[in-house]
Design an enzyme around this catalytic site. Sequence first.
Site: not given
Length: 722
Positions: A282, A307, A517, A581
Amino acid sequence: MEKNGNNRKLRVCVATCNRADYSKLAPIMFGIKTEPEFFELDVVVLGSHLIDDYGNTYRMIEQDDFDINTRLHTIVRGEDEAAMVESVGLALVKLPDVLNRLKPDIMIVHGDRFDALALATSAALMNIRILHIEGGEVSGTIDDSIRHAITKLAHYHVCCTRSAEQHLISMCEDHDRILLAGCPSYDKLLSAKNKDYMSIIRMWLGDDVKCKDYIVALQHPVTTDIKHSIKMFELTLDALISFNKRTLVLFPNIDAGSKEMVRVMRKKGIEHHPNFRAVKHVPFDQFIQLVAHAGCMIGNSSCGVREVGAFGTPVINLGTRQIGRETGENVLHVRDADTQDKILQALHLQFGKQYPCSKIYGDGNAVPRILKFLKSIDLQEPLQKKFCFPPVKENISQDIDHILETLSALAVDLGGTNLRVAIVSMKGEIVKKYTQFNPKTYEERISLILQMCVEAAAEAVKLNCRILGVGISTGGRVNPQEGVVLHSTKLIQEWNSVDLRTPLSDTLHLPVWVDNDGNCAAMAERKFGQGKGQENFVTLITGTGIGGGIIHQHELIHGSSFCAAELGHLVVSLDGPDCSCGSHGCIEAYASGMALQREAKKLHDEDLLLVEGMSVPKDEAVGALHLIQAAKLGNVKAQSILRTAGTALGLGVVNILHTMNPSLVILSGVLASHYIHIVKDVIRQQALSSVQDVDVVVSDLVDPALLGAASMVLDYTTRRIH
């Protein structure tokens, strides 16, 4: 809300799947169409709209003068659970081509149908913004799961009630992207003033029907309990036949079980019964008039609880399909509709009553609010949606009687003297620590590391700690990507080109991380110490040697050859003492524990170290701590040596400030507290004024190397990239 930064029309795609969602989307589509200066509208039609058995309802879209851009046949017939799944899959296959062609800025999706889930999934995966209509509501079937799934995919939300808004917020949706507008269909409901409603009633129900003297029935299958919903539909039809009132019966939707419901209708001869009119569809504006003037509506459609309340029409809600919906007083629930008598009694109670009109779901002004909301969408905003999670306590462990495990890391620290292994928790607590002398040979060292780690892992089980991985801190130059020590310091012998990751990973069956480290100390400060939250800082370790780590923009700097932050080998004097070093004049040659030990021995050999109150046992080697003790007791030469060492370290820090410009310098290690004041004095005297205010602090971490090794593991578990 104003239009934000969009200098072109907003291209909106509205996708509609069935007659029900079109009733909610049509008012929005009409609104969009009236403002062509702001919007471009594309309409995509799919689902049951295109099926003859369900009324070919796409025609009403055409009758409303909308151009249908795309028709997608997405329904796999069968009306069972498998067909629903296959229909979603078919839609997912077809939609990408459509969306690629249309390229919408935003897609509007309604509700909780399986077709809508396919739409939302496609749009989300194709980076198209989604506006979801009617999210946050609760009904009572699989629709809830689908609706909430679409909510999580959607970027913007239009809800109809205050409760739905609160549900969306509870689902962690952004409040700024939620609009409480009301239901769009109410804009049409509350403005419907068709005085000739009787002609509509007669057209659908016959010339002899009076206002308020007929029933509208609309019942759908419940996909989570199809067998029961079919039985309930059969009982409903029996009750309606017994009630003996003219009834308009709408065919059910296309959900699983609808085919069986249609069979029940035909078995009972509903399509040919004089009291019944059975229809597939519808038009919504006529349906409004039919329910507004009905004596009662019965079934389990959301229309009945949403609704119809706007007109005060009595409603009988059957079963659990709408059990969670907000309803007006016009709704009578028959949740356990297991007998014809219950339904018949409900019909006698409700038929012909008139209830107060309810506006729970809207006030008739939803569309203007939605259009304003659409105009406020800024397409320049990031597409990725954000979730607003509630605050969570830092520790949410339900560790009742130690049932749950503590997430932990196994940390290894290879120092010049000692080898240490620790179990470290996610909070940085050292649960247990093991210490042994570091062996001198490679074979002995590897064997001891494996032995200590295996023992610690076994102990972790007893302590209810779940080990997530192993982190190793070692002196020397390390390739952290491969887990290999490339070149060690002289403090650790036979430690060049050593693969640490493979033997540990093979033995423990855990992921393994390895780093220098100094870098580990910096990572420890970043996660647990004074560097937490700092974007740029430098850590200097003052121990047997001098090391360091650099954090820049929250990330650790390794350098192109993994040699970054060798801060102990910054040269501060061209004619300084020799360094391990091979160079001379390095910070390490002045300020390390080895350097202080060297100077202490010289003084001791010359009988210039000991002062009143000091003694060194014959079996004890003279070291840096003796020099510090002598300086505290007033030994001028010891004080001079410490001042020179602190000055060398301070000059190194000045060089770091001028090179890296960090916001923080952290001095770590056993000698840090003895150097801090001298370092600050040197900065005030030697540094540029622009860096003199940089904070220089002493670390408050007891074991930075172990904590840094653990942080490599723990950062990974919290998805931090390392």
